[in-house]
Design a protein around this motif. Structure first.
Motif, PDB file in Angstrom:
ATOM      1  N   LYS A   1       3.020   3.067   2.720  1.00 34.10           N
ATOM      2  CA  LYS A   1       2.046   3.479   3.744  1.00 34.10           C
ATOM      3  C   LYS A   1       2.356   2.837   5.101  1.00 34.10           C
ATOM      4  O   LYS A   1       2.202   3.483   6.132  1.00 34.10           O
ATOM      5  CB  LYS A   1       0.629   3.106   3.269  1.00 34.10           C
ATOM      6  CG  LYS A   1      -0.468   3.552   4.180  1.00 34.10           C
ATOM      7  CD  LYS A   1      -0.679   5.045   4.138  1.00 34.10           C
ATOM      8  CE  LYS A   1      -1.887   5.398   4.953  1.00 34.10           C
ATOM      9  NZ  LYS A   1      -2.428   6.687   4.737  1.00 34.10           N
TER      10      LYS A   1
ATOM     11  N   VAL B   1       0.866  -1.181   0.000  1.00 34.88           N
ATOM     12  CA  VAL B   1       0.000   0.000   0.000  1.00 34.88           C
ATOM     13  C   VAL B   1       0.897   1.224   0.000  1.00 34.88           C
ATOM     14  O   VAL B   1       1.793   1.355   0.839  1.00 34.88           O
ATOM     15  CB  VAL B   1      -0.931   0.012   1.228  1.00 34.88           C
ATOM     16  CG1 VAL B   1      -1.788   1.268   1.223  1.00 34.88           C
ATOM     17  CG2 VAL B   1      -1.802  -1.229   1.243  1.00 34.88           C
TER      18      VAL B   1
ATOM     19  N   GLU C   1      -4.993   6.178  -0.363  1.00 37.13           N
ATOM     20  CA  GLU C   1      -3.886   5.232  -0.443  1.00 37.13           C
ATOM     21  C   GLU C   1      -4.120   4.299  -1.621  1.00 37.13           C
ATOM     22  O   GLU C   1      -5.259   4.054  -2.021  1.00 37.13           O
ATOM     23  CB  GLU C   1      -3.734   4.458   0.862  1.00 37.13           C
ATOM     24  CG  GLU C   1      -4.952   3.701   1.293  1.00 37.13           C
ATOM     25  CD  GLU C   1      -4.802   3.105   2.684  1.00 37.13           C
ATOM     26  OE1 GLU C   1      -5.310   1.998   2.868  1.00 37.13           O
ATOM     27  OE2 GLU C   1      -4.202   3.729   3.556  1.00 37.13           O
ATOM     28  N   GLN C   2      -3.033   3.788  -2.180  1.00 39.06           N
ATOM     29  CA  GLN C   2      -3.107   2.941  -3.365  1.00 39.06           C
ATOM     30  C   GLN C   2      -2.582   1.549  -3.028  1.00 39.06           C
ATOM     31  O   GLN C   2      -1.414   1.397  -2.677  1.00 39.06           O
ATOM     32  CB  GLN C   2      -2.263   3.546  -4.500  1.00 39.06           C
ATOM     33  CG  GLN C   2      -2.686   4.941  -4.910  1.00 39.06           C
ATOM     34  CD  GLN C   2      -4.056   4.954  -5.535  1.00 39.06           C
ATOM     35  OE1 GLN C   2      -4.407   4.092  -6.327  1.00 39.06           O
ATOM     36  NE2 GLN C   2      -4.849   5.961  -5.169  1.00 39.06           N
ATOM     37  N   LYS C   3      -3.450   0.547  -3.119  1.00 44.30           N
ATOM     38  CA  LYS C   3      -3.037  -0.833  -2.863  1.00 44.30           C
ATOM     39  C   LYS C   3      -2.695  -1.495  -4.188  1.00 44.30           C
ATOM     40  O   LYS C   3      -3.507  -1.508  -5.114  1.00 44.30           O
ATOM     41  CB  LYS C   3      -4.129  -1.624  -2.154  1.00 44.30           C
ATOM     42  CG  LYS C   3      -3.671  -3.039  -1.841  1.00 44.30           C
ATOM     43  CD  LYS C   3      -4.656  -3.824  -1.030  1.00 44.30           C
ATOM     44  CE  LYS C   3      -4.027  -5.192  -0.758  1.00 44.30           C
ATOM     45  NZ  LYS C   3      -4.900  -6.085  -0.094  1.00 44.30           N
TER      46      LYS C   3
END
Length: 180
Positions: free
Chosen positions: A175, A112, A138-140
Protein backbone atom coordinates in the motif's frame (compact mmCIF):
# COMPACT_ATOMS: atom_id res chain seq x y z
CA UNK A 1 21.97 30.17 -45.07
CA UNK A 2 22.79 33.21 -42.94
CA UNK A 3 23.48 32.60 -39.26
CA UNK A 4 20.43 34.64 -38.15
CA UNK A 5 18.09 32.51 -40.30
CA UNK A 6 19.71 29.35 -38.92
CA UNK A 7 19.09 30.55 -35.33
CA UNK A 8 15.44 31.27 -36.10
CA UNK A 9 15.03 27.86 -37.73
CA UNK A 10 16.56 26.18 -34.67
CA UNK A 11 14.29 28.11 -32.27
CA UNK A 12 11.26 27.19 -34.38
CA UNK A 13 12.31 23.51 -34.33
CA UNK A 14 12.84 23.59 -30.55
CA UNK A 15 9.41 25.18 -30.03
CA UNK A 16 7.77 22.53 -32.20
CA UNK A 17 9.56 19.75 -30.34
CA UNK A 18 8.57 21.22 -26.94
CA UNK A 19 4.97 21.50 -28.13
CA UNK A 20 5.11 17.89 -29.32
CA UNK A 21 6.53 16.69 -25.97
CA UNK A 22 3.86 18.64 -24.04
CA UNK A 23 1.15 17.17 -26.28
CA UNK A 24 2.49 13.65 -25.77
CA UNK A 25 2.57 14.16 -21.98
CA UNK A 26 -1.01 15.44 -21.99
CA UNK A 27 -2.14 12.50 -24.12
CA UNK A 28 -0.51 9.96 -21.78
CA UNK A 29 -1.93 11.74 -18.72
CA UNK A 30 -5.44 11.58 -20.22
CA UNK A 31 -5.17 7.88 -21.11
CA UNK A 32 -5.68 6.63 -17.54
CA UNK A 33 -9.17 8.08 -17.01
CA UNK A 34 -10.11 7.39 -20.63
CA UNK A 35 -9.06 3.75 -20.26
CA UNK A 36 -11.15 3.41 -17.09
CA UNK A 37 -14.20 4.83 -18.87
CA UNK A 38 -13.56 2.54 -21.85
CA UNK A 39 -13.31 -0.51 -19.55
CA UNK A 40 -16.49 0.45 -17.70
CA UNK A 41 -18.41 0.79 -20.96
CA UNK A 42 -17.09 -2.34 -22.68
CA UNK A 43 -16.58 -4.59 -19.65
CA UNK A 44 -12.96 -5.18 -20.62
CA UNK A 45 -10.09 -5.51 -18.13
CA UNK A 46 -12.11 -7.65 -15.72
CA UNK A 47 -12.57 -4.91 -13.12
CA UNK A 48 -14.95 -5.94 -10.40
CA UNK A 49 -16.92 -3.64 -8.13
CA UNK A 50 -14.88 -1.70 -5.57
CA UNK A 51 -17.16 -2.65 -2.69
CA UNK A 52 -19.50 -5.36 -1.55
CA UNK A 53 -22.39 -6.36 -3.75
CA UNK A 54 -25.84 -6.13 -2.24
CA UNK A 55 -26.98 -9.49 -0.98
CA UNK A 56 -29.89 -10.37 -3.24
CA UNK A 57 -31.87 -13.55 -2.89
CA UNK A 58 -32.23 -15.24 -6.26
CA UNK A 59 -33.20 -18.72 -7.27
CA UNK A 60 -29.97 -20.63 -8.02
CA UNK A 61 -29.68 -22.18 -11.46
CA UNK A 62 -29.01 -25.78 -10.41
CA UNK A 63 -29.13 -26.97 -14.02
CA UNK A 64 -25.91 -25.14 -14.82
CA UNK A 65 -22.41 -25.07 -13.38
CA UNK A 66 -19.54 -22.66 -13.87
CA UNK A 67 -15.94 -23.49 -13.02
CA UNK A 68 -14.33 -20.70 -10.99
CA UNK A 69 -10.55 -20.66 -10.85
CA UNK A 70 -8.71 -18.64 -8.19
CA UNK A 71 -5.27 -17.13 -8.78
CA UNK A 72 -3.11 -15.20 -6.34
CA UNK A 73 0.07 -13.24 -6.91
CA UNK A 74 2.05 -10.50 -5.25
CA UNK A 75 3.60 -7.47 -6.86
CA UNK A 76 7.36 -7.85 -7.29
CA UNK A 77 7.91 -5.33 -4.46
CA UNK A 78 5.65 -7.22 -2.05
CA UNK A 79 7.54 -9.63 0.24
CA UNK A 80 4.46 -11.68 1.15
CA UNK A 81 3.27 -15.20 0.44
CA UNK A 82 -0.25 -15.28 -0.97
CA UNK A 83 -2.32 -18.21 -2.21
CA UNK A 84 -5.91 -19.42 -2.56
CA UNK A 85 -7.04 -22.21 -0.21
CA UNK A 86 -8.95 -23.74 -3.14
CA UNK A 87 -7.67 -23.36 -6.68
CA UNK A 88 -10.94 -24.32 -8.42
CA UNK A 89 -14.61 -24.55 -7.49
CA UNK A 90 -17.58 -25.72 -9.50
CA UNK A 91 -20.48 -23.40 -8.67
CA UNK A 92 -24.13 -22.96 -9.55
CA UNK A 93 -25.04 -19.44 -10.71
CA UNK A 94 -27.18 -17.66 -8.13
CA UNK A 95 -25.85 -19.63 -5.17
CA UNK A 96 -23.56 -18.05 -2.54
CA UNK A 97 -20.16 -19.68 -1.94
CA UNK A 98 -17.38 -19.19 0.57
CA UNK A 99 -13.67 -19.74 0.09
CA UNK A 100 -10.56 -18.06 1.39
CA UNK A 101 -7.03 -16.97 0.62
CA UNK A 102 -4.00 -17.13 2.89
CA UNK A 103 -1.43 -14.35 3.10
CA UNK A 104 1.76 -14.12 5.14
CA UNK A 105 4.07 -11.16 5.72
CA UNK A 106 7.57 -12.63 5.38
CA UNK A 107 9.30 -9.48 6.64
CA UNK A 108 10.37 -8.46 10.12
CA UNK A 109 8.23 -5.33 10.06
CA UNK A 110 4.55 -4.44 9.89
CA UNK A 111 3.22 -3.82 6.37
CA UNK A 112 -0.04 -2.72 4.79
CA UNK A 113 -1.18 -4.41 1.59
CA UNK A 114 -4.07 -3.98 -0.82
CA UNK A 115 -5.41 -6.79 -3.02
CA UNK A 116 -6.61 -5.78 -6.47
CA UNK A 117 -9.06 -8.22 -8.12
CA UNK A 118 -9.50 -9.00 -11.79
CA UNK A 119 -11.97 -11.33 -13.51
CA UNK A 120 -11.41 -13.13 -16.81
CA UNK A 121 -13.13 -13.14 -19.24
CA UNK A 122 -13.74 -9.42 -18.80
CA UNK A 123 -17.43 -9.68 -19.67
CA UNK A 124 -17.91 -11.93 -16.61
CA UNK A 125 -16.66 -9.23 -14.20
CA UNK A 126 -20.06 -7.59 -13.84
CA UNK A 127 -21.59 -11.02 -13.11
CA UNK A 128 -19.13 -11.93 -10.33
CA UNK A 129 -20.62 -10.62 -7.08
CA UNK A 130 -18.54 -10.43 -3.90
CA UNK A 131 -20.41 -9.71 -0.68
CA UNK A 132 -17.41 -10.18 1.60
CA UNK A 133 -13.83 -9.77 0.43
CA UNK A 134 -10.45 -8.84 1.85
CA UNK A 135 -9.96 -6.74 -1.28
CA UNK A 136 -12.48 -4.12 -0.09
CA UNK A 137 -10.05 -2.75 2.51
CA UNK A 138 -6.34 -2.50 3.06
CA UNK A 139 -4.81 -5.32 5.09
CA UNK A 140 -2.33 -4.54 7.87
CA UNK A 141 -0.07 -7.46 8.78
CA UNK A 142 2.39 -7.50 11.65
CA UNK A 143 5.89 -8.89 11.12
CA UNK A 144 5.64 -12.59 10.22
CA UNK A 145 1.83 -12.63 10.55
CA UNK A 146 -0.18 -15.15 8.54
CA UNK A 147 -3.92 -14.78 8.06
CA UNK A 148 -6.83 -16.59 6.46
CA UNK A 149 -8.91 -14.07 4.49
CA UNK A 150 -12.46 -15.07 3.51
CA UNK A 151 -14.23 -14.44 0.23
CA UNK A 152 -18.01 -14.74 -0.05
CA UNK A 153 -19.17 -14.65 -3.67
CA UNK A 154 -21.84 -15.56 -6.17
CA UNK A 155 -21.84 -15.87 -9.95
CA UNK A 156 -24.89 -14.05 -11.28
CA UNK A 157 -27.55 -16.12 -13.04
CA UNK A 158 -27.38 -13.56 -15.87
CA UNK A 159 -23.86 -14.73 -16.81
CA UNK A 160 -24.01 -15.55 -20.53
CA UNK A 161 -24.53 -19.28 -21.15
CA UNK A 162 -21.41 -19.60 -23.32
CA UNK A 163 -19.16 -18.69 -20.37
CA UNK A 164 -18.38 -21.93 -18.58
CA UNK A 165 -15.20 -20.88 -16.76
CA UNK A 166 -14.36 -17.72 -14.84
CA UNK A 167 -11.00 -16.80 -13.33
CA UNK A 168 -10.76 -14.53 -10.30
CA UNK A 169 -7.21 -13.27 -9.86
CA UNK A 170 -5.86 -11.12 -7.06
CA UNK A 171 -2.59 -9.24 -6.95
CA UNK A 172 -1.39 -7.93 -3.59
CA UNK A 173 0.46 -4.60 -3.61
CA UNK A 174 2.44 -2.81 -0.92
CA UNK A 175 0.00 0.00 0.00
CA UNK A 176 2.84 2.43 0.75
CA UNK A 177 4.31 1.93 -2.73
CA UNK A 178 0.87 2.25 -4.35
CA UNK A 179 0.58 5.75 -2.88
CA UNK A 180 4.02 6.87 -4.08
Amino acid sequence: MPENDLGQANRRTVKRLLFLVAGMFGFVFALVPLYSVFCDITGLNGKTADGPARAVVVEPDLSRTVMVEFLASVNEDMPWDFRPVRVRMEVHPGKMYRTSFVARNRTGQAMVGQAIPSVTPGIAASHFKKTECFCFTEQKFEAGEERDMPLLFMVDTELPEEIEEVTLAYTFFDKNKLLN
